[in-house]
Enzyme design. Structure first.
Site, PDB file in Angstrom:
ATOM      1  N   ILE A  43       2.204   4.656   1.132  1.00 18.71           N
ATOM      2  CA  ILE A  43       2.182   5.258   2.478  1.00 18.71           C
ATOM      3  C   ILE A  43       1.384   6.566   2.492  1.00 18.71           C
ATOM      4  O   ILE A  43       0.922   6.992   3.559  1.00 18.71           O
ATOM      5  CB  ILE A  43       3.640   5.492   2.965  1.00 18.71           C
ATOM      6  CG1 ILE A  43       3.706   5.562   4.475  1.00 18.71           C
ATOM      7  CG2 ILE A  43       4.259   6.724   2.313  1.00 18.71           C
ATOM      8  CD1 ILE A  43       5.124   5.508   5.022  1.00 18.71           C
ATOM      9  N   VAL A  80      11.176   7.715  -6.440  1.00 17.46           N
ATOM     10  CA  VAL A  80      11.888   6.465  -6.166  1.00 17.46           C
ATOM     11  C   VAL A  80      12.290   5.869  -7.516  1.00 17.46           C
ATOM     12  O   VAL A  80      11.414   5.525  -8.332  1.00 17.46           O
ATOM     13  CB  VAL A  80      11.006   5.476  -5.373  1.00 17.46           C
ATOM     14  CG1 VAL A  80      11.784   4.193  -5.092  1.00 17.46           C
ATOM     15  CG2 VAL A  80      10.511   6.102  -4.070  1.00 17.46           C
ATOM     16  N   ARG A 116       0.857  -1.193   0.000  1.00 14.81           N
ATOM     17  CA  ARG A 116       0.000   0.000   0.000  1.00 14.81           C
ATOM     18  C   ARG A 116       0.887   1.235   0.000  1.00 14.81           C
ATOM     19  O   ARG A 116       1.895   1.276   0.715  1.00 14.81           O
ATOM     20  CB  ARG A 116      -0.883   0.019   1.255  1.00 14.81           C
ATOM     21  CG  ARG A 116      -1.911  -1.080   1.250  1.00 14.81           C
ATOM     22  CD  ARG A 116      -2.868  -0.971   2.430  1.00 14.81           C
ATOM     23  NE  ARG A 116      -3.702  -2.155   2.467  1.00 14.81           N
ATOM     24  CZ  ARG A 116      -4.770  -2.347   1.698  1.00 14.81           C
ATOM     25  NH1 ARG A 116      -5.152  -1.390   0.851  1.00 14.81           N
ATOM     26  NH2 ARG A 116      -5.459  -3.465   1.766  1.00 14.81           N
ATOM     27  N   HIS A 120       8.105   1.324 -10.506  1.00 16.40           N
ATOM     28  CA  HIS A 120       6.908   0.885  -9.788  1.00 16.40           C
ATOM     29  C   HIS A 120       5.686   1.473 -10.474  1.00 16.40           C
ATOM     30  O   HIS A 120       5.745   2.573 -11.025  1.00 16.40           O
ATOM     31  CB  HIS A 120       6.949   1.350  -8.318  1.00 16.40           C
ATOM     32  CG  HIS A 120       7.190   2.811  -8.177  1.00 16.40           C
ATOM     33  ND1 HIS A 120       8.452   3.368  -8.304  1.00 16.40           N
ATOM     34  CD2 HIS A 120       6.343   3.846  -7.959  1.00 16.40           C
ATOM     35  CE1 HIS A 120       8.363   4.673  -8.174  1.00 16.40           C
ATOM     36  NE2 HIS A 120       7.092   4.996  -7.968  1.00 16.40           N
TER      37      HIS A 120
HETATM   38  P1  5GP Z   1       6.879   8.069  -7.232  1.00 19.27           P
HETATM   39  O1  5GP Z   1       6.684   9.469  -6.714  1.00 19.27           O
HETATM   40  O2  5GP Z   1       8.357   7.722  -7.324  1.00 19.27           O
HETATM   41  O3  5GP Z   1       6.129   7.753  -8.499  1.00 19.27           O
HETATM   42  O4  5GP Z   1       6.214   7.128  -6.153  1.00 19.27           O
HETATM   43  C1  5GP Z   1       6.826   6.768  -4.959  1.00 19.27           C
HETATM   44  C2  5GP Z   1       5.712   6.432  -4.004  1.00 19.27           C
HETATM   45  O5  5GP Z   1       6.281   5.702  -2.923  1.00 19.27           O
HETATM   46  C3  5GP Z   1       5.018   7.656  -3.411  1.00 19.27           C
HETATM   47  O6  5GP Z   1       3.644   7.657  -3.769  1.00 19.27           O
HETATM   48  C4  5GP Z   1       5.224   7.492  -1.897  1.00 19.27           C
HETATM   49  O7  5GP Z   1       4.086   7.861  -1.139  1.00 19.27           O
HETATM   50  C5  5GP Z   1       5.561   6.015  -1.762  1.00 19.27           C
HETATM   51  N1  5GP Z   1       6.440   5.725  -0.639  1.00 19.27           N
HETATM   52  C6  5GP Z   1       7.594   6.373  -0.320  1.00 19.27           C
HETATM   53  N2  5GP Z   1       8.155   5.827   0.776  1.00 19.27           N
HETATM   54  C7  5GP Z   1       7.339   4.806   1.150  1.00 19.27           C
HETATM   55  C8  5GP Z   1       7.389   3.868   2.234  1.00 19.27           C
HETATM   56  O8  5GP Z   1       8.307   3.861   3.073  1.00 19.27           O
HETATM   57  N3  5GP Z   1       6.372   2.962   2.314  1.00 19.27           N
HETATM   58  C9  5GP Z   1       5.358   2.942   1.393  1.00 19.27           C
HETATM   59  N4  5GP Z   1       4.406   1.995   1.578  1.00 19.27           N
HETATM   60  N5  5GP Z   1       5.272   3.809   0.370  1.00 19.27           N
HETATM   61  C10 5GP Z   1       6.254   4.737   0.253  1.00 19.27           C
END
Ligand code: 5GP
Length: 115
Positions: free
Chosen positions: A32, A96, A30, A100
């Site tokens: 966060i 990240v 899920r 994903h």
């Molecule tokens: P991006 O912004 O790279 O597309 O998505 C990264 C996602 O990872 C974000 O929506 C963020 O909320 C989620 N995220 C970052 N750190 C964590 C964590 O420690 N646990 C979880 N479950 N999600 C995380």
């Protein structure tokens, strides 16, 4: 070697987060900071690919496996419909750099492309 990604650290149990589904090559958690009633992340276990462009070029079958797991989770946790988002690059909001997919579902605003 660069530092392990946050998702690798979750997979290895260093950072707590329930793994809600997995296959040999893909797992799901899920988000966060959910931005929809259902907001999951589907992630390859390998951090080899930084983003969806590298993934699609390098291993299309792995990408297909991610899409299939997204459907399975949307069936299990929502009504089966879902929005699949890959942010590619910091300018698009990627934070990240371990590829994903965001799986959003469960009462999305009709016609909206995101949050
Ligand atoms: P991006 O912004 O790279 O597309 O998505 C990264 C996602 O990872 C974000 O929506 C963020 O909320 C989620 N995220 C970052 N750190 C964590 C964590 O420690 N646990 C979880 N479950 N999600 C995380």
């Amino acid at each position: 070697m660069s530092e392990p990604s946050i998702f690798t650290r979750i997979l290895e149990g260093e950072i707590p987060s329930e793994i809600i589904a997995q296959t040999d090559r893909v797992f799901a958690i899920r988000d966060i900071a959910p931005r929809a009633p259902l907001h999951l992340l589907v992630i390859p276990k390998s951090a080899q690919y930084r983003d969806v462009v590298e993934l699609a070029a390098g291993d299309p079958s792995l990408m297909a496996e991610m899409v299939a797991l997204a459907q399975q989770l949307a069936d299990e946790h929502a009504d089966g419909d879902f929005r699949l988002i890959f942010n590619r690059g910091a300018g698009a909001g990627q934070t990240v750099f371990h590829v994903h997919a965001h799986v959003l579902g469960g009462g999305l605003t009709e016609g909206s492309l995101g949050d």
